[in-house]
Enzyme design. Structure first.
Site, PDB file in Angstrom:
ATOM      1  N   GLN A 116       0.842  -1.198   0.000  1.00 12.20           N
ATOM      2  CA  GLN A 116       0.000   0.000   0.000  1.00 12.20           C
ATOM      3  C   GLN A 116       0.877   1.248   0.000  1.00 12.20           C
ATOM      4  O   GLN A 116       1.624   1.476   0.948  1.00 12.20           O
ATOM      5  CB  GLN A 116      -0.900  -0.011   1.243  1.00 12.20           C
ATOM      6  CG  GLN A 116      -1.779   1.208   1.415  1.00 12.20           C
ATOM      7  CD  GLN A 116      -2.455   1.207   2.772  1.00 12.20           C
ATOM      8  OE1 GLN A 116      -1.992   0.557   3.706  1.00 12.20           O
ATOM      9  NE2 GLN A 116      -3.541   1.930   2.903  1.00 12.20           N
ATOM     10  N   SER A 119       0.760   6.622   2.685  1.00  7.49           N
ATOM     11  CA  SER A 119       1.393   7.615   3.556  1.00  7.49           C
ATOM     12  C   SER A 119       2.674   8.172   2.958  1.00  7.49           C
ATOM     13  O   SER A 119       3.390   7.488   2.219  1.00  7.49           O
ATOM     14  CB  SER A 119       1.708   6.988   4.920  1.00  7.49           C
ATOM     15  OG  SER A 119       0.532   6.652   5.611  1.00  7.49           O
ATOM     16  N   SER A 151       4.347  -1.655   4.447  1.00  7.20           N
ATOM     17  CA  SER A 151       4.544  -3.062   4.790  1.00  7.20           C
ATOM     18  C   SER A 151       4.708  -3.881   3.516  1.00  7.20           C
ATOM     19  O   SER A 151       4.005  -3.656   2.527  1.00  7.20           O
ATOM     20  CB  SER A 151       3.349  -3.593   5.583  1.00  7.20           C
ATOM     21  OG  SER A 151       3.160  -2.854   6.765  1.00  7.20           O
ATOM     22  N   GLU A 234      -9.295  -1.734   5.663  1.00  9.50           N
ATOM     23  CA  GLU A 234      -8.076  -1.949   6.443  1.00  9.50           C
ATOM     24  C   GLU A 234      -8.375  -1.944   7.935  1.00  9.50           C
ATOM     25  O   GLU A 234      -7.863  -2.766   8.697  1.00  9.50           O
ATOM     26  CB  GLU A 234      -7.044  -0.873   6.120  1.00  9.50           C
ATOM     27  CG  GLU A 234      -5.761  -0.989   6.940  1.00  9.50           C
ATOM     28  CD  GLU A 234      -4.778   0.140   6.685  1.00  9.50           C
ATOM     29  OE1 GLU A 234      -3.585  -0.048   6.955  1.00  9.50           O
ATOM     30  OE2 GLU A 234      -5.201   1.218   6.227  1.00  9.50           O
ATOM     31  N   GLU A 367      -5.632   9.670  16.790  1.00  8.89           N
ATOM     32  CA  GLU A 367      -6.197  11.024  16.806  1.00  8.89           C
ATOM     33  C   GLU A 367      -7.139  11.237  15.624  1.00  8.89           C
ATOM     34  O   GLU A 367      -8.241  11.781  15.769  1.00  8.89           O
ATOM     35  CB  GLU A 367      -5.073  12.062  16.790  1.00  8.89           C
ATOM     36  CG  GLU A 367      -4.223  12.111  18.056  1.00  8.89           C
ATOM     37  CD  GLU A 367      -3.213  10.980  18.144  1.00  8.89           C
ATOM     38  OE1 GLU A 367      -2.622  10.806  19.214  1.00  8.89           O
ATOM     39  OE2 GLU A 367      -3.029  10.256  17.150  1.00  8.89           O
TER      40      GLU A 367
END
Length: 397
Positions: A116, A119, A151, A234, A367
């Site tokens: 993936q 980010s 990952s 996910e 958060e």
């Protein structure tokens, strides 16, 4: 015979047919899982012709048990969780017929490992702020940028990728979603070593990587919507996997309580019981979330599952150290390895305690998940976002 019993009988017969034609003792894993896919016994709830039979997802454990009892080979699920749990449902939801035919069968059979590419160093929690750029060049897109916390990137064949295709649009509107060939020229993977000593994650550099437009999932500019489907799946896969009572990290700590009586106190007993109750509530909540996923409706409620999973793992791993006293300060091995999968309950208590710290980051920070729950589940006023309607290119960075 009830309708449910009739369906289970039919499923059992189809499993037996696959086993008869593809003896698990002599058939290689890829061939076996191709046959299972073609029989509609991969994802039982997927449509016919896409690896499924259009049946209730609740039948999946029954199917897995039948194949396991017969000694069926694995399909590399320990390494391909991103493909099986995140890419596949996204491809089903947004992929063209051609894309579903190209990607789903080899994904299920373990022929392709997926990672993936979401980010970035400057856009982790704020995924919509990604700066990796994709520029149209005829029938291709040229991609440049950097991704992080990936990952399995060092073993992956394909990746789900979000890139910015229109910087003149506000940040949520200018994104597009792609499938990227990880063996393409210009893809560089570097390990990221963690506090545990392992390099479970990677950073990925993309330099003039060509992606055909045929590998675009969804419309141009629809990347944020497609990515949210992936993220909701996910969070269910991280926090909503079917587990028996007193399993996972709770099972580890309960075992420590029973076998290590030296440091027991009434206070620690109360902590353990409170966490046991929370874990049971989370387990039952996960069952409801899986029903929504089975219906093709993974929603924002998945954020609560992933949030509770992270909190419980961190609190339980800390309690385990308390129960072990000075022995909890030992660390078994700080050797650089690149594991095939995240093992949240593996190795020693020191490893478990350190690895659990990452649970509140991966799959969306705690958060951000609290914001999602507040706004999309509870209906509370949205947090002020001054950059929401400004073109991404005009935002300070």
């Amino acid at each position: 015979m009830t309708g449910a019993e009739t369906i289970r009988t039919t499923v059992r017969r189809r499993v037996e047919e696959v086993l008869t034609r593809n003896d698990p003792r002599t058939t290689d894993a890829v061939t076996f899982h191709r046959a299972r896919f073609d029989a509609g016994l991969a994802w039982i709830h997927f449509p016919v012709g896409k690896g499924g039979s259009g049946l209730d997802r609740a039948l999946q454990p029954f199917v897995e048990e039948l194949f396991e009892q017969a000694g069926a080979p694995g399909n590399r699920s320990e390494l391909n969780g991103i493909g099986l749990g995140m890419a596949a449902p996204t491809i089903l939801a947004y992929g063209t017929e051609d894309q579903q035919q190209r990607f789903l069968r080899p994904l299920w059979a373990g022929e392709h490992i997926w990672c993936q590419l979401f980010s970035e160093p400057g856009a982790g929690s704020d995924l919509a702020a990604v700066s990796t750029r994709a520029v149209r060049d005829g029938d291709d897109w040229i991609v440049n940028g950097q991704k992080v916390w990936t990952s399995a990137a060092h073993k992956a064949d394909l990746a789900i990728l979000v890139a910015r295709t229109d910087p003149a649009q506000p940040k949520h509107a200018g994104l597009t979603y792609f499938v990227c060939d990880m063996h393409q020229p210009g893809v560089e993977v570097r390990p990221l070593r963690q506090i545990t000593g392992e390099a479970e994650f990677n950073e990925v550099f993309l330099t003039d990587v060509r992606i055909p437009d045929a590998n675009r999932l969804g419309r141009e500019g629809q990347g944020w919507q497609v990515a949210n489907t992936t993220l909701n799946n996910e969070r269910v896969s991280l926090g909503g996997r079917p587990l028996p009572r007193e399993s996972g990290m709770l099972g580890v700590v309960a075992h420590t309580w029973r076998t290590e009586p030296a440091h027991r106190t009434p206070q620690l007993r109360d902590q353990l019981m409170q966490l046991w109750v929370q874990a049971e509530a989370a387990r039952l909540g996960a069952a409801l979330a899986r029903q929504r996923v089975a219906a093709g409706q993974p929603g924002p409620e998945a954020a609560a599952l992933k949030l509770s999973f992270a909190q419980l793992n961190q609190q339980l791993s800390g309690l385990e150290l308390e129960l072990l006293g000075e022995d909890g300060l030992r660390y078994d091995d700080w050797t650089m390895v690149r594991p095939d999968r995240a093992d949240f309950t593996g190795r020693g208590p020191g490893y478990r305690y350190l690895r659990a710290k990452g649970n509140s980051i991966e799959g969306g920070t705690s958060e951000i998940l609290r914001n999602i729950i507040a706004e999309r589940v509870l209906g509370l006023p949205a947090e002020a976002r001054v950059d929401k309607d400004i073109a991404w290119k005009d935002l300070p960075r």
